[in-house]
Motif scaffolding. Structure first.
Motif, PDB file in Angstrom:
ATOM      1  N   SER A  68      -7.701   9.255  -9.002  1.00 22.44           N
ATOM      2  CA  SER A  68      -6.952   8.016  -8.797  1.00 22.44           C
ATOM      3  C   SER A  68      -5.887   7.874  -9.874  1.00 22.44           C
ATOM      4  O   SER A  68      -6.109   8.209 -11.039  1.00 22.44           O
ATOM      5  CB  SER A  68      -7.892   6.807  -8.812  1.00 22.44           C
ATOM      6  OG  SER A  68      -8.560   6.695 -10.036  1.00 22.44           O
ATOM      7  N   GLU A  77      -4.539   6.740  -0.026  1.00 17.79           N
ATOM      8  CA  GLU A  77      -4.851   5.444  -0.608  1.00 17.79           C
ATOM      9  C   GLU A  77      -6.322   5.176  -0.285  1.00 17.79           C
ATOM     10  O   GLU A  77      -6.673   4.982   0.878  1.00 17.79           O
ATOM     11  CB  GLU A  77      -3.959   4.348  -0.040  1.00 17.79           C
ATOM     12  CG  GLU A  77      -2.485   4.490  -0.389  1.00 17.79           C
ATOM     13  CD  GLU A  77      -1.700   5.358   0.591  1.00 17.79           C
ATOM     14  OE1 GLU A  77      -0.569   5.760   0.263  1.00 17.79           O
ATOM     15  OE2 GLU A  77      -2.241   5.642   1.692  1.00 17.79           O
ATOM     16  N   TYR A  79      -7.023   2.534  -4.272  1.00 12.97           N
ATOM     17  CA  TYR A  79      -6.718   3.485  -5.339  1.00 12.97           C
ATOM     18  C   TYR A  79      -5.817   4.593  -4.799  1.00 12.97           C
ATOM     19  O   TYR A  79      -6.290   5.470  -4.067  1.00 12.97           O
ATOM     20  CB  TYR A  79      -8.003   4.106  -5.882  1.00 12.97           C
ATOM     21  CG  TYR A  79      -8.969   3.106  -6.457  1.00 12.97           C
ATOM     22  CD1 TYR A  79      -8.990   2.822  -7.816  1.00 12.97           C
ATOM     23  CD2 TYR A  79      -9.860   2.417  -5.622  1.00 12.97           C
ATOM     24  CE1 TYR A  79      -9.870   1.890  -8.346  1.00 12.97           C
ATOM     25  CE2 TYR A  79     -10.743   1.482  -6.142  1.00 12.97           C
ATOM     26  CZ  TYR A  79     -10.742   1.221  -7.501  1.00 12.97           C
ATOM     27  OH  TYR A  79     -11.620   0.290  -8.013  1.00 12.97           O
ATOM     28  N   PRO A  80      -4.514   4.563  -5.090  1.00 15.83           N
ATOM     29  CA  PRO A  80      -3.681   5.726  -4.762  1.00 15.83           C
ATOM     30  C   PRO A  80      -4.240   6.952  -5.481  1.00 15.83           C
ATOM     31  O   PRO A  80      -4.453   6.932  -6.699  1.00 15.83           O
ATOM     32  CB  PRO A  80      -2.307   5.328  -5.301  1.00 15.83           C
ATOM     33  CG  PRO A  80      -2.308   3.827  -5.281  1.00 15.83           C
ATOM     34  CD  PRO A  80      -3.716   3.461  -5.670  1.00 15.83           C
ATOM     35  N   ARG A 123       3.422   5.874  -2.320  1.00 19.56           N
ATOM     36  CA  ARG A 123       3.569   7.122  -1.570  1.00 19.56           C
ATOM     37  C   ARG A 123       5.042   7.447  -1.339  1.00 19.56           C
ATOM     38  O   ARG A 123       5.479   8.576  -1.532  1.00 19.56           O
ATOM     39  CB  ARG A 123       2.838   7.026  -0.221  1.00 19.56           C
ATOM     40  CG  ARG A 123       2.850   8.335   0.555  1.00 19.56           C
ATOM     41  CD  ARG A 123       2.362   8.211   1.987  1.00 19.56           C
ATOM     42  NE  ARG A 123       0.996   7.720   2.104  1.00 19.56           N
ATOM     43  CZ  ARG A 123       0.258   7.902   3.190  1.00 19.56           C
ATOM     44  NH1 ARG A 123       0.748   8.559   4.231  1.00 19.56           N
ATOM     45  NH2 ARG A 123      -0.971   7.417   3.261  1.00 19.56           N
ATOM     46  N   VAL A 154       0.831  -1.205   0.000  1.00 14.94           N
ATOM     47  CA  VAL A 154       0.000   0.000   0.000  1.00 14.94           C
ATOM     48  C   VAL A 154       0.865   1.254   0.000  1.00 14.94           C
ATOM     49  O   VAL A 154       0.598   2.223  -0.710  1.00 14.94           O
ATOM     50  CB  VAL A 154      -0.936   0.016   1.223  1.00 14.94           C
ATOM     51  CG1 VAL A 154      -1.622   1.377   1.366  1.00 14.94           C
ATOM     52  CG2 VAL A 154      -1.993  -1.075   1.106  1.00 14.94           C
ATOM     53  N   TYR A 155       1.919   1.236   0.802  1.00 15.01           N
ATOM     54  CA  TYR A 155       2.697   2.441   1.087  1.00 15.01           C
ATOM     55  C   TYR A 155       3.750   2.759   0.026  1.00 15.01           C
ATOM     56  O   TYR A 155       4.225   3.888  -0.067  1.00 15.01           O
ATOM     57  CB  TYR A 155       3.373   2.257   2.452  1.00 15.01           C
ATOM     58  CG  TYR A 155       3.534   3.526   3.241  1.00 15.01           C
ATOM     59  CD1 TYR A 155       2.427   4.238   3.693  1.00 15.01           C
ATOM     60  CD2 TYR A 155       4.792   4.015   3.556  1.00 15.01           C
ATOM     61  CE1 TYR A 155       2.570   5.394   4.443  1.00 15.01           C
ATOM     62  CE2 TYR A 155       4.947   5.177   4.308  1.00 15.01           C
ATOM     63  CZ  TYR A 155       3.827   5.851   4.753  1.00 15.01           C
ATOM     64  OH  TYR A 155       3.974   6.996   5.482  1.00 15.01           O
TER      65      TYR A 155
END
Length: 248
Positions: A192, A176, A222-223, A129, A125-126
């Motif tokens: 997104s 996110e 969705y980033p 970013r 997930v990260y």
């Protein structure tokens, strides 16, 4: 006439506890796999659930106090004093990843494959970013609204707090997003970048890992990115992102 819903900044442990009650309620109606990833109930009894809730309240309060960039806001229903929605905005006035991507841990899980599985989800997930948000920005980490209060613009109040601060600082925003929250965020200038599906396949996976894949793999996220002041600039027919132009 006084507003029915008022946004306040969290300052006390009691407020943090009320915020966590909102997060627990929101993530179980409808059920979101992230609830079990971040708030594992290690057992099948009411007391096991109560212990998990208490642990999460202490953990989030400690994390907030040890993270200078953490800012929690909540919406109060002034007719009854109830906390009905919440959001955590991280405010970064400089590059938070100068030393590279952080090592993400999930100590709320006992050591073993469940913890390993959770940490791999968080890492996936990260990762976008840490690669793309190496400039000052605001990041939305948590957003929740009590099921009975959805559709009453509680989420928009919490979004406006973050985007207005970003605009005052002249910085970008990041999050996110879940599929459920995506439309709300788009109304506040986010778009997104792609749909992230989790790759949790492992060669020679154990029974425990396969059980984790079945029970704990989240739905896609969705980033999402919002440019400074929510102004999307086009070059030709396409959007040019700062990282594509090499902007600092």
């Amino acid at each position: 006439m006084a507003a029915k819903y008022v946004v306040r900044e969290m300052k006390s442990k009691g407020e943090m506890d009320a915020i966590m009650d909102v997060i627990w309620a929101a993530n179980y109606d409808p059920y979101d796999t992230y609830a079990q990833l971040f708030f594992p109930v290690l057992g099948y009894t009411a007391s096991a659930r109560e212990a998990a809730i208490a642990e999460s309240k202490d953990r989030f309060w400690e994390n907030h106090n040890s993270t200078p960039t953490s800012n929690w806001f909540y919406v109060e229903d002034t007719t009854n004093g109830r906390v009905v929605g919440c959001a955590q905005w991280e405010i970064h006035t400089q590059n938070p990843f100068k030393a590279g991507a952080p090592t993400l841990r999930a100590p709320w899980w006992p050591e073993g494959e469940y913890r390993d599985f959770c940490e791999e989800i968080i890492r996936q997930v990260y990762t976008p970013r840490t690669h793309w948000m190496r400039r000052p920005h605001l990041a939305l980490n948590w957003m929740a609204v009590l099921p009975a209060y959805r559709g009453k613009d509680i989420g928009s109040l919490l979004m406006s707090i973050g985007t207005s601060r970003a605009d005052a600082l002249g910085v970008e925003c990041w999050m996110e997003a879940s599929g459920m929250g995506k439309k709300l965020y788009e109304k506040h200038g986010f778009r997104s970048l792609f749909k992230m599906q989790f790759d949790m396949e492992r060669k020679d996976a154990s029974d425990v890992w396969r059980k984790c894949m079945h029970e704990l793999t989240p739905t896609p996220v969705y980033p999402m990115w919002r440019p400074k002041h929510g102004i999307w600039e086009l070059e030709g027919d396409s959007i040019q992102f700062p990282w594509e132009r090499g902007a600092a």
